[in-house]
Design a protein around this motif. Structure first.
Motif, PDB file in Angstrom:
ATOM      1  N   GLY A  58       0.810  -1.208   0.000  1.00 57.68           N
ATOM      2  CA  GLY A  58       0.000   0.000   0.000  1.00 57.68           C
ATOM      3  C   GLY A  58       0.845   1.261   0.000  1.00 57.68           C
ATOM      4  N   ALA A  59       1.895   1.283   0.832  1.00 60.33           N
ATOM      5  CA  ALA A  59       2.752   2.464   0.914  1.00 60.33           C
ATOM      6  C   ALA A  59       3.544   2.670  -0.368  1.00 60.33           C
ATOM      7  N   TRP A  60       3.952   1.572  -1.007  1.00 60.46           N
ATOM      8  CA  TRP A  60       4.769   1.637  -2.223  1.00 60.46           C
ATOM      9  C   TRP A  60       4.090   2.458  -3.307  1.00 60.46           C
ATOM     10  N   PHE A  61       2.763   2.286  -3.449  1.00 59.04           N
ATOM     11  CA  PHE A  61       2.023   2.952  -4.518  1.00 59.04           C
ATOM     12  C   PHE A  61       1.265   4.183  -4.027  1.00 59.04           C
ATOM     13  N   THR A  62       1.541   4.623  -2.802  1.00 58.59           N
ATOM     14  CA  THR A  62       0.892   5.826  -2.293  1.00 58.59           C
ATOM     15  C   THR A  62       1.465   7.059  -2.983  1.00 58.59           C
ATOM     16  N   ALA A  63       0.577   7.917  -3.455  1.00 56.77           N
ATOM     17  CA  ALA A  63       1.011   9.176  -4.071  1.00 56.77           C
ATOM     18  C   ALA A  63       1.427  10.142  -2.961  1.00 56.77           C
ATOM     19  N   ILE A  64       2.697  10.546  -2.966  1.00 58.32           N
ATOM     20  CA  ILE A  64       3.246  11.325  -1.863  1.00 58.32           C
ATOM     21  C   ILE A  64       2.584  12.700  -1.755  1.00 58.32           C
ATOM     22  N   ALA A  65       2.427  13.388  -2.895  1.00 55.17           N
ATOM     23  CA  ALA A  65       1.897  14.757  -2.853  1.00 55.17           C
ATOM     24  C   ALA A  65       0.482  14.809  -2.259  1.00 55.17           C
ATOM     25  N   PRO A  66      -0.486  14.004  -2.735  1.00 55.35           N
ATOM     26  CA  PRO A  66      -1.806  14.012  -2.092  1.00 55.35           C
ATOM     27  C   PRO A  66      -1.753  13.549  -0.639  1.00 55.35           C
ATOM     28  N   PHE A  67      -0.866  12.597  -0.344  1.00 56.58           N
ATOM     29  CA  PHE A  67      -0.717  12.107   1.029  1.00 56.58           C
ATOM     30  C   PHE A  67      -0.326  13.249   1.960  1.00 56.58           C
ATOM     31  N   ARG A  68       0.644  14.059   1.541  1.00 54.11           N
ATOM     32  CA  ARG A  68       1.069  15.198   2.357  1.00 54.11           C
ATOM     33  C   ARG A  68      -0.005  16.275   2.397  1.00 54.11           C
ATOM     34  N   ARG A  69      -0.675  16.497   1.258  1.00 46.97           N
ATOM     35  CA  ARG A  69      -1.692  17.545   1.199  1.00 46.97           C
ATOM     36  C   ARG A  69      -2.849  17.255   2.152  1.00 46.97           C
ATOM     37  N   ILE A  74      -5.958  12.677   7.150  1.00 47.82           N
ATOM     38  CA  ILE A  74      -5.514  11.296   7.393  1.00 47.82           C
ATOM     39  C   ILE A  74      -5.269  11.074   8.880  1.00 47.82           C
ATOM     40  N   LEU A  75      -4.583  12.016   9.531  1.00 43.97           N
ATOM     41  CA  LEU A  75      -4.313  11.881  10.964  1.00 43.97           C
ATOM     42  C   LEU A  75      -5.600  11.969  11.778  1.00 43.97           C
ATOM     43  N   SER A  76      -6.554  12.769  11.303  1.00 48.61           N
ATOM     44  CA  SER A  76      -7.848  12.828  11.987  1.00 48.61           C
ATOM     45  C   SER A  76      -8.516  11.459  12.020  1.00 48.61           C
ATOM     46  N   LEU A  77      -8.394  10.712  10.910  1.00 50.26           N
ATOM     47  CA  LEU A  77      -8.984   9.377  10.850  1.00 50.26           C
ATOM     48  C   LEU A  77      -8.109   8.337  11.549  1.00 50.26           C
ATOM     49  N   ALA A  78      -6.797   8.383  11.279  1.00 53.62           N
ATOM     50  CA  ALA A  78      -5.902   7.340  11.761  1.00 53.62           C
ATOM     51  C   ALA A  78      -5.640   7.438  13.250  1.00 53.62           C
ATOM     52  N   VAL A  79      -5.713   8.636  13.816  1.00 49.75           N
ATOM     53  CA  VAL A  79      -5.469   8.814  15.255  1.00 49.75           C
ATOM     54  C   VAL A  79      -6.741   9.265  15.959  1.00 49.75           C
ATOM     55  N   GLY A  80      -7.326  10.370  15.491  1.00 46.26           N
ATOM     56  CA  GLY A  80      -8.508  10.905  16.164  1.00 46.26           C
ATOM     57  C   GLY A  80      -9.671   9.941  16.178  1.00 46.26           C
ATOM     58  N   ALA A  81      -9.997   9.360  15.008  1.00 45.51           N
ATOM     59  CA  ALA A  81     -11.132   8.433  14.943  1.00 45.51           C
ATOM     60  C   ALA A  81     -10.874   7.173  15.756  1.00 45.51           C
ATOM     61  N   VAL A  82      -9.607   6.707  15.772  1.00 48.47           N
ATOM     62  CA  VAL A  82      -9.272   5.519  16.558  1.00 48.47           C
ATOM     63  C   VAL A  82      -9.474   5.796  18.045  1.00 48.47           C
ATOM     64  N   PHE A  83      -8.970   6.928  18.519  1.00 51.19           N
ATOM     65  CA  PHE A  83      -9.125   7.269  19.938  1.00 51.19           C
ATOM     66  C   PHE A  83     -10.598   7.481  20.289  1.00 51.19           C
ATOM     67  N   PHE A  84     -11.342   8.168  19.412  1.00 52.28           N
ATOM     68  CA  PHE A  84     -12.751   8.437  19.686  1.00 52.28           C
ATOM     69  C   PHE A  84     -13.552   7.139  19.711  1.00 52.28           C
ATOM     70  N   THR A  85     -13.317   6.260  18.729  1.00 54.73           N
ATOM     71  CA  THR A  85     -14.037   4.976  18.702  1.00 54.73           C
ATOM     72  C   THR A  85     -13.700   4.141  19.924  1.00 54.73           C
ATOM     73  N   THR A  86     -12.440   4.157  20.324  1.00 54.94           N
ATOM     74  CA  THR A  86     -12.046   3.436  21.538  1.00 54.94           C
ATOM     75  C   THR A  86     -12.814   3.946  22.745  1.00 54.94           C
ATOM     76  N   ALA A  87     -12.939   5.264  22.854  1.00 51.65           N
ATOM     77  CA  ALA A  87     -13.658   5.849  23.993  1.00 51.65           C
ATOM     78  C   ALA A  87     -15.137   5.485  23.955  1.00 51.65           C
ATOM     79  N   VAL A  88     -15.749   5.561  22.764  1.00 48.18           N
ATOM     80  CA  VAL A  88     -17.181   5.233  22.649  1.00 48.18           C
ATOM     81  C   VAL A  88     -17.423   3.771  23.000  1.00 48.18           C
ATOM     82  N   VAL A  89     -16.604   2.869  22.469  1.00 50.30           N
ATOM     83  CA  VAL A  89     -16.764   1.441  22.759  1.00 50.30           C
ATOM     84  C   VAL A  89     -16.548   1.172  24.247  1.00 50.30           C
TER      85      VAL A  89
END
Length: 515
Positions: A58-69, A74-89
């Motif tokens: 997955g990382a190999w074919f990730t487009a760097i420019a959109p990833f950075r943009r 991405i961090l909101s989903l990968a960190v924020g959503a994980v922490f929020f879902t953990t708290a709700v559960v």
């Protein structure tokens, strides 16, 4: 197992089912075939065997420019959503079972919170999404496992020791992330350095496989995030592979990785299904699950799904308000795109492997195992199967701001012009004599074709497709004649293979250009 994989994939294609759903259902059915031994999964082995190469791909074919943009999203989903879902559960679990310690509730939330990279890949390959949504989902699937695994380890330690230090946990989390980035960057840089010196196609392809496990194992040995290390190494290798690979290595490596990833993904989903029998045996049978666990398990899984909707729509509302007040330049997703993002939260092998690694002393361990399995079934079989329908109904709009300055045709024209300049330097002698007239005429035609074409973009695409259809037909006729010559004894095997290779490359080029 792979024989079953081939059969289930074929059946999925005939029934228009997602392969992941067919594999889980088929694996669950195979698990109860009389005479077959149960499958016992070592969770640590599953993580180290399957996760690194699938993350690497997955990382190999990730487009760097959109990833950075879109890093904030991405961090909101990968960190924020994980922490929020953990708290709700954790809150829902505590309400359903007041006697369960808070740390155990958090551990269950951490198991269920991160959507799975393998499940996301399996679904995204079958649907067409706007660029922004694809970038967000792919980026989330690469990074969220790190947040979920860290939360899980802290929660389990809190259950076993009876203490928890929020400050120390936060510091350790950032240390794990930064350490993973350093290790992954170092492994990726070493790969680039060595690859320039190997000089052998097979060795270079083998090195691409080793780098993912090297990054993961080295990071885990140094007690930093193996997931972040693999993603960093994959991004590094994907960025530099365009300059360190030649055409032969790139074609062969792509084919090799496609087969490898297909087998690994299929094995993951089949193992999930096969593990059902052992899971039911461990908790006392299907009757015990239905009688004592059905209601809390379904409510917790519902909380997992609802939590993702709450987080994504809540964050999107904040972004929309900030945009109206001039506090941010980020554009909100909008309700249609937010609905698609919220529905694309499939769980998979990481959830199952982490649940199976729960220590025997963990309170409500059996409930956690069943909940993890049901969450995988519901999200893959329900959400994964219906995601295409949701996309068609919602029709999320394309975000024009993510489009690059040049489209494909404009970039292609630039390439042809650069090629023409190189040919002109070699095809025209110092005295002005044309040394290679046919070659010069060919490249001049290609370089001026885009400007000379009169018509719309769709008409241009149709003309290009028709042009390369003729080439593909010509290649097929040439291959038929080549086989006839070989079968009649007019040419030997070596000539057959050499000319067949030339025709194959010509066909691949035509198919790629047409597409």
């Amino acid at each position: 197992m792979f024989l079953v994989v081939l059969g289930l994939h074929y059946l999925a294609r005939r029934l228009s089912l997602p392969p992941a759903a067919a594999l889980i259902i088929g694996g669950s059915a195979v698990a109860f075939v009389p005479g077959l031994h149960g499958i016992a999964i070592d969770p640590e082995l599953v993580l180290v065997l399957f996760l690194p190469p699938l993350l690497m791909d997955g990382a190999w074919f990730t487009a760097i420019a959109p990833f950075r943009r879109h890093m904030a999203g991405i961090l909101s989903l990968a960190v924020g959503a994980v922490f929020f879902t953990t708290a709700v559960v954790a809150i829902v679990t505590r309400m359903l079972m007041p006697d369960l310690p808070w740390a155990a509730c958090v551990a269950l939330g951490a198991i269920l919170s991160p959507p799975d990279a393998v499940s996301a890949r399996a679904v995204l390959q079958r649907v067409k999404l706007p660029r922004r949504l694809t970038t967000l989902l792919e980026g989330e699937s690469l990074l969220n496992d790190a947040a979920g695994l860290v939360l899980f380890r802290f929660a389990v330690a809190a259950v076993l020791t009876g203490s928890f230090d929020l400050g120390a946990a936060t510091g350790t989390f950032f240390l794990l992330v930064v350490g993973g980035i350093i290790v992954g960057g170092a492994i990726g840089g070493l790969w680039v350095f060595l690859l320039r010196r190997l000089g052998d196609d097979t060795l270079m392809i083998a090195a691409t496989v080793l780098v993912c496990w090297s990054a993961y194992i080295a990071a885990e040995l140094l007690h930093v995030s193996g997931v972040i290390a693999v993603v960093t190494a994959g991004l590094t290798c994907g960025w530099y592979q365009h300059v360190v690979f030649n055409a032969s290595v790139r074609i062969r490596a792509l084919a090799f990785w496609q087969v490898l990833v297909f087998l690994l993904e299929a094995a993951v989903f089949l193992l999930i299904g096969l593990s059902l029998r052992g899971l039911l045996d461990r908790v006392g049978g299907l009757g015990v699950v239905v009688d004592t666990m059905a209601e809390p398990v379904l409510l917790i899984v519902l909380a997992v799904v609802v939590a993702r909707f709450l987080w994504i729509f809540g964050v999107d509302a904040l972004v929309s308000a900030g945009c109206r007040l001039g506090l941010t330049r980020h554009q909100p997703l909008g309700p249609r795109a937010a609905t698609v993002m919220s529905w694309a939260g499939m769980r998979g092998v990481v959830t199952l492997a982490v649940a199976l690694s729960l220590p025997a002393a963990m309170p409500a361990r059996d409930l956690m195992l069943v909940t993890a399995f049901v969450a995988i079934l519901v999200t893959v079989l329900v959400q994964g199967t219906s995601l295409g329908w949701v996309i068609r109904r919602m029709k999320p709009p394309e975000d024009g701001s993510t489009r690059p300055p040049l489209d494909m045709h404009a970039a292609e024209t630039r390439i042809f012009q650069a090629q023409l300049a190189a040919v002109e330097r070699e095809a025209i002698g110092a005295d002005g004599t044309v040394l290679h007239p046919q070659l010069l005429r060919r490249y001049r035609t290609r370089a001026t074709a885009a400007d000379a074409f009169q018509g719309t973009s769709d008409e241009r695409d149709m003309a290009i497709a028709s042009h390369f259809d003729v080439i593909i037909s010509a290649v097929a006729a040439g291959r038929e004649e080549l086989v006839r010559l070989h079968r009649s004894g007019a040419i030997d095997d070596e000539t057959l293979h050499d000319l067949e290779h030339d025709l194959d490359l010509e066909e691949l080029g035509a198919v790629a250009a047409k597409g």
